[in-house]
Motif scaffolding. Structure first.
Motif, PDB file in Angstrom:
ATOM      1  N   SER A  39      18.354   6.985 -12.170  1.00 24.01           N
ATOM      2  CA  SER A  39      18.423   7.868 -11.008  1.00 24.01           C
ATOM      3  C   SER A  39      17.622   9.122 -11.298  1.00 24.01           C
ATOM      4  O   SER A  39      18.171  10.153 -11.697  1.00 24.01           O
ATOM      5  CB  SER A  39      19.873   8.234 -10.691  1.00 24.01           C
ATOM      6  N   PRO A  40      16.291   9.049 -11.116  1.00 20.08           N
ATOM      7  CA  PRO A  40      15.428  10.158 -11.536  1.00 20.08           C
ATOM      8  C   PRO A  40      15.618  11.428 -10.736  1.00 20.08           C
ATOM      9  O   PRO A  40      15.191  12.502 -11.165  1.00 20.08           O
ATOM     10  CB  PRO A  40      14.020   9.584 -11.364  1.00 20.08           C
ATOM     11  N   GLY A  41      16.259  11.339  -9.571  1.00 18.02           N
ATOM     12  CA  GLY A  41      16.443  12.531  -8.756  1.00 18.02           C
ATOM     13  C   GLY A  41      17.300  13.602  -9.391  1.00 18.02           C
ATOM     14  O   GLY A  41      17.251  14.772  -8.996  1.00 18.02           O
ATOM     15  N   ARG A  42      18.068  13.229 -10.398  1.00 17.08           N
ATOM     16  CA  ARG A  42      18.944  14.204 -11.039  1.00 17.08           C
ATOM     17  C   ARG A  42      18.164  15.222 -11.855  1.00 17.08           C
ATOM     18  O   ARG A  42      18.630  16.338 -12.085  1.00 17.08           O
ATOM     19  CB  ARG A  42      19.947  13.473 -11.941  1.00 17.08           C
ATOM     20  N   GLU A  43      16.975  14.827 -12.335  1.00 15.46           N
ATOM     21  CA  GLU A  43      16.205  15.751 -13.185  1.00 15.46           C
ATOM     22  C   GLU A  43      14.813  16.023 -12.629  1.00 15.46           C
ATOM     23  O   GLU A  43      14.179  16.984 -13.031  1.00 15.46           O
ATOM     24  CB  GLU A  43      16.043  15.145 -14.589  1.00 15.46           C
ATOM     25  N   ASP A  44      14.323  15.176 -11.746  1.00 15.39           N
ATOM     26  CA  ASP A  44      13.003  15.361 -11.142  1.00 15.39           C
ATOM     27  C   ASP A  44      11.864  15.278 -12.135  1.00 15.39           C
ATOM     28  O   ASP A  44      10.932  16.094 -12.087  1.00 15.39           O
ATOM     29  CB  ASP A  44      12.933  16.686 -10.369  1.00 15.39           C
ATOM     30  N   TYR A  45      11.901  14.279 -13.002  1.00 17.02           N
ATOM     31  CA  TYR A  45      10.759  14.026 -13.874  1.00 17.02           C
ATOM     32  C   TYR A  45       9.904  12.940 -13.207  1.00 17.02           C
ATOM     33  O   TYR A  45      10.236  11.766 -13.245  1.00 17.02           O
ATOM     34  CB  TYR A  45      11.204  13.546 -15.254  1.00 17.02           C
ATOM     35  N   TRP A  46       8.787  13.379 -12.608  1.00 13.95           N
ATOM     36  CA  TRP A  46       7.908  12.473 -11.871  1.00 13.95           C
ATOM     37  C   TRP A  46       6.469  12.610 -12.340  1.00 13.95           C
ATOM     38  O   TRP A  46       6.030  13.722 -12.671  1.00 13.95           O
ATOM     39  CB  TRP A  46       7.942  12.791 -10.372  1.00 13.95           C
ATOM     40  N   GLY A  47       5.743  11.509 -12.310  1.00 13.04           N
ATOM     41  CA  GLY A  47       4.317  11.559 -12.504  1.00 13.04           C
ATOM     42  C   GLY A  47       3.642  12.038 -11.238  1.00 13.04           C
ATOM     43  O   GLY A  47       4.283  12.218 -10.198  1.00 13.04           O
ATOM     44  N   GLN A  48       2.328  12.187 -11.305  1.00 15.99           N
ATOM     45  CA  GLN A  48       1.599  12.778 -10.181  1.00 15.99           C
ATOM     46  C   GLN A  48       1.299  11.774  -9.076  1.00 15.99           C
ATOM     47  O   GLN A  48       0.877  12.170  -8.009  1.00 15.99           O
ATOM     48  CB  GLN A  48       0.273  13.387 -10.681  1.00 15.99           C
TER      49      GLN A  48
ATOM     50  N   THR B 262       0.834  -1.197   0.000  1.00 14.78           N
ATOM     51  CA  THR B 262       0.000   0.000   0.000  1.00 14.78           C
ATOM     52  C   THR B 262       0.868   1.246   0.000  1.00 14.78           C
ATOM     53  O   THR B 262       1.731   1.415   0.874  1.00 14.78           O
ATOM     54  CB  THR B 262      -0.932   0.004   1.227  1.00 14.78           C
ATOM     55  N   ALA B 263       0.650   2.106  -0.982  1.00 16.91           N
ATOM     56  CA  ALA B 263       1.477   3.308  -1.126  1.00 16.91           C
ATOM     57  C   ALA B 263       0.961   4.130  -2.304  1.00 16.91           C
ATOM     58  O   ALA B 263       0.126   3.656  -3.089  1.00 16.91           O
ATOM     59  CB  ALA B 263       2.935   2.936  -1.378  1.00 16.91           C
ATOM     60  N   ILE B 264       1.484   5.322  -2.422  1.00 18.37           N
ATOM     61  CA  ILE B 264       1.314   6.093  -3.649  1.00 18.37           C
ATOM     62  C   ILE B 264       2.472   5.707  -4.568  1.00 18.37           C
ATOM     63  O   ILE B 264       3.641   5.765  -4.156  1.00 18.37           O
ATOM     64  CB  ILE B 264       1.308   7.598  -3.379  1.00 18.37           C
ATOM     65  N   TYR B 265       2.147   5.309  -5.772  1.00 14.50           N
ATOM     66  CA  TYR B 265       3.151   4.881  -6.739  1.00 14.50           C
ATOM     67  C   TYR B 265       3.407   5.995  -7.748  1.00 14.50           C
ATOM     68  O   TYR B 265       2.466   6.565  -8.315  1.00 14.50           O
ATOM     69  CB  TYR B 265       2.688   3.609  -7.447  1.00 14.50           C
ATOM     70  N   TYR B 266       4.677   6.280  -7.952  1.00 14.92           N
ATOM     71  CA  TYR B 266       5.094   7.343  -8.865  1.00 14.92           C
ATOM     72  C   TYR B 266       5.934   6.764  -9.998  1.00 14.92           C
ATOM     73  O   TYR B 266       6.878   6.004  -9.748  1.00 14.92           O
ATOM     74  CB  TYR B 266       5.945   8.379  -8.124  1.00 14.92           C
ATOM     75  N   CYS B 267       5.603   7.149 -11.216  1.00 17.67           N
ATOM     76  CA  CYS B 267       6.513   6.812 -12.304  1.00 17.67           C
ATOM     77  C   CYS B 267       7.533   7.945 -12.454  1.00 17.67           C
ATOM     78  O   CYS B 267       7.264   9.083 -12.028  1.00 17.67           O
ATOM     79  CB  CYS B 267       5.772   6.576 -13.607  1.00 17.67           C
ATOM     80  N   ALA B 268       8.654   7.617 -13.015  1.00 16.69           N
ATOM     81  CA  ALA B 268       9.733   8.595 -13.141  1.00 16.69           C
ATOM     82  C   ALA B 268      10.552   8.318 -14.385  1.00 16.69           C
ATOM     83  O   ALA B 268      10.614   7.179 -14.862  1.00 16.69           O
ATOM     84  CB  ALA B 268      10.629   8.547 -11.909  1.00 16.69           C
ATOM     85  N   ALA B 269      11.168   9.367 -14.894  1.00 20.12           N
ATOM     86  CA  ALA B 269      12.026   9.261 -16.075  1.00 20.12           C
ATOM     87  C   ALA B 269      13.418   9.765 -15.749  1.00 20.12           C
ATOM     88  O   ALA B 269      13.580  10.698 -14.948  1.00 20.12           O
ATOM     89  CB  ALA B 269      11.441  10.073 -17.222  1.00 20.12           C
ATOM     90  N   ASP B 270      14.401   9.147 -16.359  1.00 17.43           N
ATOM     91  CA  ASP B 270      15.783   9.605 -16.248  1.00 17.43           C
ATOM     92  C   ASP B 270      16.327   9.704 -17.664  1.00 17.43           C
ATOM     93  O   ASP B 270      16.770   8.702 -18.241  1.00 17.43           O
ATOM     94  CB  ASP B 270      16.606   8.631 -15.408  1.00 17.43           C
TER      95      ASP B 270
END
Length: 125
Positions: A108-117, A90-98
């Motif tokens: 490592s999506p934290g370098r650009e911060d491309y996240w879904g809602q 159980t959680a909020i699931y986020y997609c991300a792009a790198d």
């Protein structure tokens, strides 16, 4: 890159759910994609990643053998098939792009911060 996640919902333990994430803004087949999740009161954690081509994947130990990440580059969409769900999923699931890598292992999506809602998955016991 714009990301739109969908597919969350309420499911009983042992059940299955598939999340989708549609991407736009860059050539989708040129970068790695993945999923993270964040349970209430906890930090966001890695779930799975896919290489740009989809032929290489990485998983968190907690979901190995139960979750499968895949992508359809013709549809600019990445999926997360979740089977044998547990209440602790159980959680909020986020997609991300790198977009800086095509590799699942270097995702490592934290370098650009491309996240879904984010899309909420609730697993009842």
């Amino acid at each position: 890159v714009q990301l739109q996640a969908s597919g969350g919902g309420l499911v009983q333990a042992g059940g299955s759910l598939t999340l989708s994430c549609a991407a736009s803004g860059r050539t989708f087949s040129g970068y790695a994609m993945g999923w993270f999740r964040q349970a209430q009161g906890k930090e966001r954690q890695f779930v799975a990643a896919s290489s740009a081509s989809g032929d290489s994947t990485e998983y968190a130990d907690s979901v190995k053998g139960r979750f499968t990440i895949s992508r359809d580059n013709a549809k600019n969409t990445v999926y997360l098939q979740m089977n044998s769900l547990k209440p602790e999923d159980t959680a909020i699931y986020y997609c991300a792009a790198d977009t800086l890598t095509t590799s699942a292992t270097r995702f490592s999506p934290g370098r650009e911060d491309y996240w879904g809602q984010g899309t909420l998955v609730t697993v009842s016991s």
